[in-house]
Design a protein around this motif. Sequence first.
Motif, PDB file in Angstrom:
ATOM      1  N   HIS A 116       0.836  -1.209   0.000  1.00 38.23           N
ATOM      2  CA  HIS A 116       0.000   0.000   0.000  1.00 38.23           C
ATOM      3  C   HIS A 116       0.871   1.260   0.000  1.00 38.23           C
ATOM      4  O   HIS A 116       0.591   2.219  -0.725  1.00 38.23           O
ATOM      5  CB  HIS A 116      -0.942  -0.002   1.205  1.00 38.23           C
ATOM      6  N   LYS A 117       1.934   1.247   0.782  1.00 37.11           N
ATOM      7  CA  LYS A 117       2.835   2.399   0.846  1.00 37.11           C
ATOM      8  C   LYS A 117       3.474   2.659  -0.509  1.00 37.11           C
ATOM      9  O   LYS A 117       3.533   3.800  -0.974  1.00 37.11           O
ATOM     10  CB  LYS A 117       3.914   2.175   1.906  1.00 37.11           C
TER      11      LYS A 117
ATOM     12  N   THR B 201       0.964   4.111  -3.007  1.00 39.55           N
ATOM     13  CA  THR B 201       0.482   5.472  -2.770  1.00 39.55           C
ATOM     14  C   THR B 201       1.569   6.527  -2.857  1.00 39.55           C
ATOM     15  O   THR B 201       1.268   7.723  -2.833  1.00 39.55           O
ATOM     16  CB  THR B 201      -0.203   5.569  -1.391  1.00 39.55           C
ATOM     17  N   GLU B 202       2.823   6.098  -2.968  1.00 39.44           N
ATOM     18  CA  GLU B 202       3.908   7.083  -3.100  1.00 39.44           C
ATOM     19  C   GLU B 202       3.844   7.691  -4.500  1.00 39.44           C
ATOM     20  O   GLU B 202       3.564   7.012  -5.479  1.00 39.44           O
ATOM     21  CB  GLU B 202       5.266   6.414  -2.889  1.00 39.44           C
ATOM     22  N   LYS B 203       4.117   8.960  -4.572  1.00 30.96           N
ATOM     23  CA  LYS B 203       4.114   9.628  -5.866  1.00 30.96           C
ATOM     24  C   LYS B 203       5.392   9.272  -6.615  1.00 30.96           C
ATOM     25  O   LYS B 203       6.482   9.270  -6.074  1.00 30.96           O
ATOM     26  CB  LYS B 203       4.026  11.131  -5.689  1.00 30.96           C
TER      27      LYS B 203
END
Length: 70
Positions: free
Chosen positions: A60-61, A64-66
């Motif tokens: 998930h991390k 969701t990181e750009k």
Amino acid sequence: MPEHKELPEIIEHTTVDELADIVRKSNHSITLRIYDNANQAFGAIRLVSADELDQIDHIHKIATEKVPLH
């Protein structure tokens, strides 16, 4: 090969603490199907081990990181 462990019976009165103990001892996820009075499944609850939860959080991390634009 790991020894097969017999899981205790899970009934409608099984507590959250008892479910947590089952997942902790088995070190595997468990999916509990939820049935209505007509014995039709209408949902489910998935209990995951701490390792699986760490993997889910990590994925998930990353998702969701750009992504930097060059």
